[in-house]
Design an enzyme around this catalytic site. Structure first.
Site, PDB file in Angstrom:
ATOM      1  N   ARG A 299       0.833  -1.202   0.000  1.00  0.00           N
ATOM      2  CA  ARG A 299       0.000   0.000   0.000  1.00  0.00           C
ATOM      3  C   ARG A 299       0.867   1.251   0.000  1.00  0.00           C
ATOM      4  O   ARG A 299       0.585   2.218  -0.711  1.00  0.00           O
ATOM      5  CB  ARG A 299      -0.944  -0.019   1.205  1.00  0.00           C
ATOM      6  CG  ARG A 299      -2.099  -1.002   1.080  1.00  0.00           C
ATOM      7  CD  ARG A 299      -3.122  -0.827   2.189  1.00  0.00           C
ATOM      8  NE  ARG A 299      -2.727  -1.464   3.432  1.00  0.00           N
ATOM      9  CZ  ARG A 299      -3.082  -2.690   3.805  1.00  0.00           C
ATOM     10  NH1 ARG A 299      -3.836  -3.430   3.016  1.00  0.00           N
ATOM     11  NH2 ARG A 299      -2.705  -3.187   4.980  1.00  0.00           N
TER      12      ARG A 299
ATOM     13  N   PHE B 283     -11.264  -6.153  -5.759  1.00  0.00           N
ATOM     14  CA  PHE B 283     -11.275  -6.918  -4.509  1.00  0.00           C
ATOM     15  C   PHE B 283     -10.796  -5.990  -3.385  1.00  0.00           C
ATOM     16  O   PHE B 283      -9.918  -6.331  -2.600  1.00  0.00           O
ATOM     17  CB  PHE B 283     -10.382  -8.163  -4.597  1.00  0.00           C
ATOM     18  CG  PHE B 283     -10.677  -9.059  -5.764  1.00  0.00           C
ATOM     19  CD1 PHE B 283     -11.706  -9.979  -5.716  1.00  0.00           C
ATOM     20  CD2 PHE B 283      -9.911  -8.977  -6.922  1.00  0.00           C
ATOM     21  CE1 PHE B 283     -11.977 -10.814  -6.797  1.00  0.00           C
ATOM     22  CE2 PHE B 283     -10.172  -9.805  -8.009  1.00  0.00           C
ATOM     23  CZ  PHE B 283     -11.213 -10.719  -7.943  1.00  0.00           C
TER      24      PHE B 283
ATOM     25  N   ASP C 249     -15.866  -4.332  -4.819  1.00  0.00           N
ATOM     26  CA  ASP C 249     -15.889  -5.517  -3.971  1.00  0.00           C
ATOM     27  C   ASP C 249     -17.314  -6.054  -3.951  1.00  0.00           C
ATOM     28  O   ASP C 249     -18.276  -5.289  -4.056  1.00  0.00           O
ATOM     29  CB  ASP C 249     -15.429  -5.186  -2.552  1.00  0.00           C
ATOM     30  CG  ASP C 249     -15.036  -6.428  -1.766  1.00  0.00           C
ATOM     31  OD1 ASP C 249     -13.820  -6.726  -1.695  1.00  0.00           O
ATOM     32  OD2 ASP C 249     -15.929  -7.116  -1.240  1.00  0.00           O
TER      33      ASP C 249
ATOM     34  N   ASP D 153      -6.061  -7.647  -6.338  1.00  0.00           N
ATOM     35  CA  ASP D 153      -5.665  -8.294  -5.077  1.00  0.00           C
ATOM     36  C   ASP D 153      -6.748  -9.287  -4.656  1.00  0.00           C
ATOM     37  O   ASP D 153      -7.460  -9.078  -3.671  1.00  0.00           O
ATOM     38  CB  ASP D 153      -5.448  -7.222  -4.005  1.00  0.00           C
ATOM     39  CG  ASP D 153      -4.933  -7.806  -2.695  1.00  0.00           C
ATOM     40  OD1 ASP D 153      -4.366  -8.919  -2.726  1.00  0.00           O
ATOM     41  OD2 ASP D 153      -5.099  -7.161  -1.646  1.00  0.00           O
TER      42      ASP D 153
ATOM     43  N   CYS E  47      -2.252 -14.520  -3.114  1.00  0.00           N
ATOM     44  CA  CYS E  47      -2.025 -15.054  -1.765  1.00  0.00           C
ATOM     45  C   CYS E  47      -2.260 -16.557  -1.738  1.00  0.00           C
ATOM     46  O   CYS E  47      -2.484 -17.140  -0.683  1.00  0.00           O
ATOM     47  CB  CYS E  47      -2.901 -14.336  -0.739  1.00  0.00           C
ATOM     48  SG  CYS E  47      -4.673 -14.504  -1.019  1.00  0.00           S
TER      49      CYS E  47
END
Length: 382
Positions: free
Chosen positions: A197, A213, A236, A286, A326
């Site tokens: 970030r 997201f 989102d 993300d 991730c």
């Protein structure tokens, strides 16, 4: 294991230790009877033993756990609490406490116990967590589905020490966020993206930024703070997350009316934006983990290729793509390969500018590279 690995798989055991109850402590010895390690045992899982120490003189007791917690706390002292007071305090194997994750939000700790052996040790963990950190409250969030693999129940979040407010105000690189320690995703916030970030800010001055997201808008807030002329669009599927994102803009003296907050499936939104020929200067991808097991890896790679293709289609020439993964079974090379294939399909070229993995509060045991999960790359797409 002799190289420092903390897992012993069931197939590596010459003899199953039937005399040890599930979750109990056990000494591991070589075929010649020499001490190798001490850990806890679970016959129900592929990872039969998780190692706690390789020192035969080190007992697994309250003082052992205090030493590990104290070591973890010492590492995190690099954070100036006036600037950043939200971070991962204990990162499972990375801090020598497999099965335990603890995040700190100001004076509140949020703990997650993922394994049966660590569940049995939990009563010994509570006092040193409070005493070594000075925390005023602890929430135990044993609500992860991964507990079922260990034969553990999935439970509702519960305050196990002190007092915990419904929302906790935290600082991250001087940026303010409000965290829900009981109901927020993960433990309330995505702490592992802090450094990404911060890195994003330099790319967003006066730009149109699309954050996919977005959850509660972490990347969007950082982007908007870079320049009053920056416009962000956060997407989102969760309406509550979008409302929280608006509140985060207000919390940081940003006018949410100058930005877009879109409740939608990201793939559907990107398809529609492409049909509208909408273009952004910066696109952030993300997503949640597309694969949590090796068997899901192939489908996950297809999803990453599709997502990055859609992201590039709404990214102007020369724009910045921040693409993240991730998924633990998807490596950095896999992510870069997906981005490269997406670019080739669209006849575009890509420059890799920066790559990131974990920040210092998410340490990885070097003997266990498979526990590394996070990848993030900044690219310029021509």
């Amino acid at each position: 294991m002799l190289g420092g690995h903390l897992w012993i798989f069931s197939g590596a055991l010459q003899q199953a230790p039937r005399w040890v109850e599930a979750g109990g402590l056990i000494d591991v010895k070589s075929s010649t009877g020499q001490f190798v390690a001490r850990g806890y045992y679970n016959p129900q899982t592929d990872i039969a033993i998780r190692i706690l120490t390789h020192d035969p003189e080190e007992e697994i007791d309250a003082e052992f756990l205090r030493r590990r917690i104290r070591s973890a706390v010492a590492l995190r002292r690099v954070f100036d609490p006036d600037i950043t007071n939200a971070y991962r305090l204990i990162q499972s194997e990375g801090d020598g406490l497999p099965g335990l994750v603890v995040d700190r939000y100001a004076d509140v700790l949020v703990a997650q116990v993922h394994t049966l052996g660590m569940e049995r040790l939990w009563p010994l963990l509570l006092p040193p967590l409070l005493e070594e950190t000075g925390a005023k409250g602890i929430v135990l969030r044993n609500d992860s589905q991964s507990r079922r693999r260990e034969g553990l129940a999935v439970e509702e979040p519960v305050v196990v020490a002190g007092e915990v407010p419904e929302k906790v105000l935290v600082r991250e690189n001087g940026v303010q966020f409000e965290v829900d320690p009981r109901e927020g995703q993960k433990t309330g916030f995505f702490l592992d993206q802090r450094d990404k970030r911060e890195a994003l800010r330099k790319y967003t001055h006066g730009k149109r930024v699309l954050n996919c997201f977005s959850y509660t808008g972490g990347f969007s807030v950082y982007a908007a703070l870079a320049d009053p002329e920056t416009h962000t669009a956060s997407v989102d599927v969760s309406a509550p997350a979008m409302e929280a994102a608006r509140q985060h803009f207000l919390l940081n003296d940003l006018d949410p009316g100058k930005h877009a907050f879109i409740v939608a499936d990201v793939f559907d939104y990107l398809e529609e934006a492409r049909r509208r020929d909408e273009q952004f200067d910066v696109v952030i991808l993300d997503p949640p983990a597309f694969a949590k097991t090796q068997s899901a890896r192939s489908q996950a790679l297809k999803a990453y290729r599709r997502l990055n293709t859609l992201g590039m289609q709404v990214l102007r020439a020369g724009g910045i793509l921040l693409s993240c993964s991730c998924s633990g079974v998807v490596g950095m090379d896999d992510l870069l390969g997906a981005i490269s294939m997406s670019a080739q399909r669209l006849h575009r070229s890509v420059q890799l500018l920066e790559s990131y993995t974990h920040s210092l509060d998410h340490p990885i045991n070097l003997a266990m590279p498979e526990t590394a999960y996070l990848k993030a790359v900044f690219c310029r797409v021509e």
